[in-house]
Design a protein around this motif. Structure first.
Motif, PDB file in Angstrom:
ATOM      1  N   LEU A 119       0.813  -1.222   0.000  1.00  0.00           N
ATOM      2  CA  LEU A 119       0.000   0.000   0.000  1.00  0.00           C
ATOM      3  C   LEU A 119       0.842   1.266   0.000  1.00  0.00           C
ATOM      4  O   LEU A 119       0.461   2.258  -0.607  1.00  0.00           O
ATOM      5  CB  LEU A 119      -0.953   0.006   1.200  1.00  0.00           C
ATOM      6  N   ASN A 120       1.958   1.246   0.723  1.00  0.00           N
ATOM      7  CA  ASN A 120       2.888   2.374   0.769  1.00  0.00           C
ATOM      8  C   ASN A 120       2.172   3.712   1.019  1.00  0.00           C
ATOM      9  O   ASN A 120       2.352   4.674   0.294  1.00  0.00           O
ATOM     10  CB  ASN A 120       3.713   2.432  -0.524  1.00  0.00           C
ATOM     11  N   PHE A 121       1.338   3.725   2.039  1.00  0.00           N
ATOM     12  CA  PHE A 121       0.587   4.927   2.336  1.00  0.00           C
ATOM     13  C   PHE A 121       1.263   5.744   3.433  1.00  0.00           C
ATOM     14  O   PHE A 121       2.003   5.233   4.243  1.00  0.00           O
ATOM     15  CB  PHE A 121      -0.858   4.598   2.734  1.00  0.00           C
ATOM     16  N   LYS A 122       0.987   7.050   3.406  1.00  0.00           N
ATOM     17  CA  LYS A 122       1.519   7.970   4.410  1.00  0.00           C
ATOM     18  C   LYS A 122       0.485   8.146   5.513  1.00  0.00           C
ATOM     19  O   LYS A 122      -0.679   8.418   5.245  1.00  0.00           O
ATOM     20  CB  LYS A 122       1.830   9.334   3.797  1.00  0.00           C
ATOM     21  N   LEU A 123       0.918   7.968   6.744  1.00  0.00           N
ATOM     22  CA  LEU A 123       0.037   8.158   7.879  1.00  0.00           C
ATOM     23  C   LEU A 123       0.207   9.568   8.422  1.00  0.00           C
ATOM     24  O   LEU A 123       1.333  10.050   8.544  1.00  0.00           O
ATOM     25  CB  LEU A 123       0.363   7.141   8.970  1.00  0.00           C
ATOM     26  N   ALA A 149       5.559  -0.734  11.140  1.00  0.00           N
ATOM     27  CA  ALA A 149       6.439  -0.284  10.057  1.00  0.00           C
ATOM     28  C   ALA A 149       5.978   1.011   9.394  1.00  0.00           C
ATOM     29  O   ALA A 149       6.798   1.914   9.198  1.00  0.00           O
ATOM     30  CB  ALA A 149       6.610  -1.389   9.020  1.00  0.00           C
ATOM     31  N   PRO A 150       4.684   1.161   9.035  1.00  0.00           N
ATOM     32  CA  PRO A 150       4.290   2.429   8.398  1.00  0.00           C
ATOM     33  C   PRO A 150       4.541   3.649   9.289  1.00  0.00           C
ATOM     34  O   PRO A 150       4.841   4.724   8.784  1.00  0.00           O
ATOM     35  CB  PRO A 150       2.783   2.248   8.139  1.00  0.00           C
ATOM     36  N   PHE A 151       4.456   3.473  10.602  1.00  0.00           N
ATOM     37  CA  PHE A 151       4.669   4.609  11.504  1.00  0.00           C
ATOM     38  C   PHE A 151       6.134   5.028  11.524  1.00  0.00           C
ATOM     39  O   PHE A 151       6.453   6.194  11.344  1.00  0.00           O
ATOM     40  CB  PHE A 151       4.199   4.274  12.922  1.00  0.00           C
ATOM     41  N   LEU A 160       8.558   4.156   9.425  1.00  0.00           N
ATOM     42  CA  LEU A 160       9.083   4.463   8.088  1.00  0.00           C
ATOM     43  C   LEU A 160       8.596   5.835   7.617  1.00  0.00           C
ATOM     44  O   LEU A 160       9.357   6.589   7.017  1.00  0.00           O
ATOM     45  CB  LEU A 160       8.674   3.382   7.089  1.00  0.00           C
ATOM     46  N   ASN A 161       7.340   6.172   7.884  1.00  0.00           N
ATOM     47  CA  ASN A 161       6.797   7.474   7.469  1.00  0.00           C
ATOM     48  C   ASN A 161       7.323   8.629   8.303  1.00  0.00           C
ATOM     49  O   ASN A 161       7.117   9.783   7.966  1.00  0.00           O
ATOM     50  CB  ASN A 161       5.266   7.463   7.520  1.00  0.00           C
ATOM     51  N   ARG A 162       7.981   8.330   9.409  1.00  0.00           N
ATOM     52  CA  ARG A 162       8.549   9.384  10.258  1.00  0.00           C
ATOM     53  C   ARG A 162      10.048   9.562   9.993  1.00  0.00           C
ATOM     54  O   ARG A 162      10.724  10.289  10.692  1.00  0.00           O
ATOM     55  CB  ARG A 162       8.340   9.078  11.748  1.00  0.00           C
ATOM     56  N   GLY A 163      10.556   8.847   9.002  1.00  0.00           N
ATOM     57  CA  GLY A 163      11.961   8.987   8.644  1.00  0.00           C
ATOM     58  C   GLY A 163      12.915   8.277   9.585  1.00  0.00           C
ATOM     59  O   GLY A 163      14.116   8.526   9.561  1.00  0.00           O
ATOM     60  N   LEU A 164      12.389   7.379  10.417  1.00  0.00           N
ATOM     61  CA  LEU A 164      13.255   6.642  11.343  1.00  0.00           C
ATOM     62  C   LEU A 164      13.927   5.480  10.639  1.00  0.00           C
ATOM     63  O   LEU A 164      13.356   4.887   9.717  1.00  0.00           O
ATOM     64  CB  LEU A 164      12.424   6.130  12.529  1.00  0.00           C
ATOM     65  N   LYS A 165      15.102   5.142  11.075  1.00  0.00           N
ATOM     66  CA  LYS A 165      15.807   3.972  10.541  1.00  0.00           C
ATOM     67  C   LYS A 165      15.505   2.780  11.416  1.00  0.00           C
ATOM     68  O   LYS A 165      15.079   2.921  12.571  1.00  0.00           O
ATOM     69  CB  LYS A 165      17.311   4.237  10.525  1.00  0.00           C
ATOM     70  N   LYS A 166      15.746   1.569  10.900  1.00  0.00           N
ATOM     71  CA  LYS A 166      15.438   0.361  11.667  1.00  0.00           C
ATOM     72  C   LYS A 166      16.228   0.290  12.971  1.00  0.00           C
ATOM     73  O   LYS A 166      15.793  -0.340  13.926  1.00  0.00           O
ATOM     74  CB  LYS A 166      15.660  -0.887  10.827  1.00  0.00           C
ATOM     75  N   GLU A 167      17.369   0.960  13.041  1.00  0.00           N
ATOM     76  CA  GLU A 167      18.193   0.944  14.261  1.00  0.00           C
ATOM     77  C   GLU A 167      17.629   1.850  15.357  1.00  0.00           C
ATOM     78  O   GLU A 167      18.030   1.777  16.486  1.00  0.00           O
ATOM     79  CB  GLU A 167      19.624   1.374  13.958  1.00  0.00           C
ATOM     80  N   GLN A 168      16.726   2.750  14.992  1.00  0.00           N
ATOM     81  CA  GLN A 168      16.191   3.700  15.968  1.00  0.00           C
ATOM     82  C   GLN A 168      15.040   3.096  16.720  1.00  0.00           C
ATOM     83  O   GLN A 168      14.613   3.572  17.724  1.00  0.00           O
ATOM     84  CB  GLN A 168      15.755   4.991  15.287  1.00  0.00           C
TER      85      GLN A 168
END
Length: 159
Positions: free
Chosen positions: A114-118, A147-149, A151-159
């Motif tokens: 879906l790749n939607f922005k929340l 993940a959508p939260f 990823l849409n906030r610009g966080l990396k997986k390490e954060q």
């Protein structure tokens, strides 16, 4: 010979590698394999312990990268969510759990496409903590919902 004692740790190891590399997906894979070998009554608790160890290990390695403000807010919400969810989790039947797990797997396959922005919601991290920990008590895995939260906030997986 009960092959589960060999298969589950091997799958867990490779799922941890998968999650470490791409950031998501290993927990669901382990849950599905465990569902094949473990009885319903112990599936979610054993998977929860497995996930706890994996996530604590990843967090220990990523300490310098963790956004402490988000982590604290999420954790406080998670405590509330666990308290709420624990009031209902014992009423889930095995049949209902299987339906929930099947729906979760299907949704897990659809959400990334879906790749939607929340929209950003004030105070969202405690709310996300409440929802994911309450839901996690029933399905054992909520990474795909989070993940959508992050990823849409610009966080990396390490954060």
């Amino acid at each position: 010979m009960d092959y589960a004692i060999i298969i589950i740790p091997v799958v867990t190891f490779f799922a941890a590698l998968l999650t470490g590399v791409i950031g998501i997906g290993g927990g669901l894979f382990v849950l599905l394999v465990m569902a094949e070998y473990l009885p319903f009554a112990v599936l979610i608790p054993v998977h929860g312990i497995n996930q706890l160890v994996q996530h604590l290990t990843r967090a220990a390695v990523s300490i310098p990268n963790i956004d402490r403000k988000i982590a604290i807010q999420f954790s406080l919400g998670a405590i509330v969510g666990a308290a709420i969810g624990s009031q209902f989790v014992t009423s889930v039947t095995e049949e209902f759990f299987k339906i929930l797990l099947g729906c979760f797997v299907l949704v897990s396959l659809i959400i990334p496409k879906l790749n939607f922005k929340l929209p950003k919601i004030p105070g969202e991290w405690p709310l996300i903590g409440v929802v994911t920990s309450a839901v996690g008590l029933f399905i054992g895995n909520t990474g795909i919902f989070m993940a959508p939260f992050y990823l849409n906030r610009g966080l990396k997986k390490e954060q």
